[in-house]
Design a protein around this motif. Structure first.
Motif: not given
Length: 498
Positions: A457-468, A483-486
């Motif tokens: 979802s859009a929220r999930g996409y944003v949260r993935m960027l924050r974690v990366a 590697v950080h995104v993975a």
């Protein structure tokens, strides 16, 4: 004659000015309190009368009217006892009515005239400081009130001592600010055997302020890992410590004026109601999510919470505050928390274990985990599987790296985030998110591919960027790479295991 004494009403973390007006008029003897008081305020008549009687004073045989202005603002709590008593004494001529205009008074009265503690004194002190007035409060809460800068504090143990001080025949000592308690470490990560993946996820969660869900069988160490989290989090800054203490003051849990630099860690039982978790009730009070403000809210046995109770956390987790709306009041409490949750894979807890096979798998897991709604799970950044620990793992020597080493890396990552102008990566949003968490070409290609395959979802996409971005901070990288995104994508929610 009408005498006036200033006090406050608490609406969330806001102290609103209230004027206590007292009038003595000819007529049949009567003592009434008006101005939308609750039951506790209405009962102040008996406490005030008994306190004055303990001093050897009796009420005049007149019609006594106490008005709490503004009259349309609900008045709750026992802290109106002291200002009502002072307004009455001023109307009787016992104290100088003009001198009382320089003070804000709060405090409950005992029947023998003692001034006892009441919630919210720190907020009253901040209000008094903003209005250039002094504060009269219970002696036990003088250290708490002194945390408000540049405010005169008159901490009275009893009504007699207070009157003697106001008349100049006695001097009450000036209270000292309460102690500052340093953050305690708690359990050390060296006590956790194995679980390297879970410990890595815990480090990422601490470094970026991310929400974390641990899924594993009973006895795998989920609760122990959660208890280790406060030991690797950076201590509260002075401004944050004051903010947390304001919530504790309203809740009545700030003891002895001691302000702690440790981040709150709240662990409510799964039988908690919606009002207990998010705040509210007949007399609106902060809930567990607000008491954990700027700290950790740990929900063990996550699916055992009522679904409606869990879903009530969705808005606070997104906005960082709780809005409690009632017919007679609308209050807001801060709720910027880090959610750490733990759950078993199914009701029996042994899904996927060949030795303790679940007889209803995989339906058991699907039914059990579906008790937590999808939107709630979408607000959790990190999902990690916690595997069972064998006896051979327990026999191994303690790991070389403990909480101190992890805390040092977390502090360094948080320092990078502070230099970017945010408290944690979990708060990155808008242009700041694109500027600081935008991945390189390889990372963006992987993220777009995974977003389509995993239906983010859009929220999930944003949260993935924050974690990366947090993983890159731990690695000391200036830009988010592939590697950080993975690694961030590896912590996304996986379907129940059969």
């Amino acid at each position: 004659m009408v005498s006036l004494v200033s006090t406050v009403a608490y609406l969330g973390l806001e102290a609103r000015a209230v004027e206590v007006q007292c009038q003595l008029a000819a007529g049949m003897p009567r003592f009434s309190v008006v101005g939308l008081p609750d039951k506790a305020v209405g009962e102040s008549r008996e406490r005030v009368q008994s306190a004055l009687s303990a001093m050897g004073l009796s009420l005049p045989p007149k019609r006594i009217t106490i008005n709490l202005s503004p009259a349309d603002l609900p008045k709750e709590g026992s802290h109106y006892d002291l200002p009502i008593a002072l307004a009455l004494l001023a109307a009787m001529g016992v104290v100088d009515a003009e001198a009382m205009s320089e003070w804000v008074a709060v405090g409950e009265l005992a029947l023998d005239g003692r001034v006892v503690a009441s919630p919210g004194v720190l907020l009253a002190a901040l209000h008094a400081s903003e209005t250039d007035k002094g504060l009269i409060c219970p002696a036990a809460q003088g250290p708490e009130a002194r945390w408000a800068s540049d405010v005169r504090v008159l901490a009275a143990p009893d009504l007699t001592s207070l009157l003697n001080h106001l008349k100049g025949s006695q001097r009450l000592p000036d209270p000292e600010p309460g102690e500052v308690e340093q953050a305690s470490r708690g359990p050390d990560l060296k006590q956790v055997k194995g679980q390297e993946t879970a410990k890595r996820a815990l480090e990422i969660a601490a470094a970026g302020g991310h929400n974390l869900l641990m899924n594993g069988p009973p006895g795998a160490g989920k609760s122990m890992l959660a208890a280790c989290l406060p030991g690797i989090l950076p201590p509260l800054s002075p401004a944050e410590a004051l903010e947390v203490s304001m919530v504790a003051s309203v809740a009545g849990t700030l003891e002895g004026g001691r302000i702690s630099r440790a981040r709150p860690f709240r662990n409510p039982h799964h039988s908690a109601s919606m009002a207990a978790l998010t705040g509210g009730g007949l007399r609106v009070r902060p809930g567990e999510v607000s008491l954990a403000h700027l700290g950790v809210l740990f929900l063990d046995e996550l699916p055992e919470f009522q679904r409606s109770v869990l879903d009530s956390l969705r808005q606070p987790l997104e906005t960082g505050k709780v809005d409690v709306a009632r017919a007679n009041a609308h209050v807001a409490y801060p709720a910027r928390v880090q959610l750490i949750a733990a759950m078993n894979p199914c009701r029996c807890g042994h899904l996927g274990d060949p030795a303790l096979a679940c007889s209803r798998a995989p339906k058991c897991a699907v039914d059990y985990q579906s008790k937590v709604s999808g939107p709630m799970l979408d607000r959790i950044d990190l999902h990690v599987e916690v595997d069972p620990v064998s006896a051979a793992d327990l026999a191994l020597p303690p790991p070389a790296e403990g909480s101190a080493e992890v805390a040092a890396r977390v502090a360094e990552a948080r320092a990078r985030q502070t230099r970017r102008g945010v408290r944690s990566n979990a708060e990155l949003d808008g242009d700041a998110l694109e500027e600081h968490a935008g991945p390189d070409e390889a990372g963006r290609a992987l993220l777009m591919q995974a977003a389509e395959a995993m239906r983010l979802s859009a929220r999930g996409y944003v949260r993935m960027l924050r974690v990366a971005r947090t993983i890159a901070d731990l690695a000391g990288a200036e830009q988010v790479g592939r590697v950080h995104v993975a690694e961030a994508l590896s912590y996304r929610r996986q379907p129940p295991r059969a």
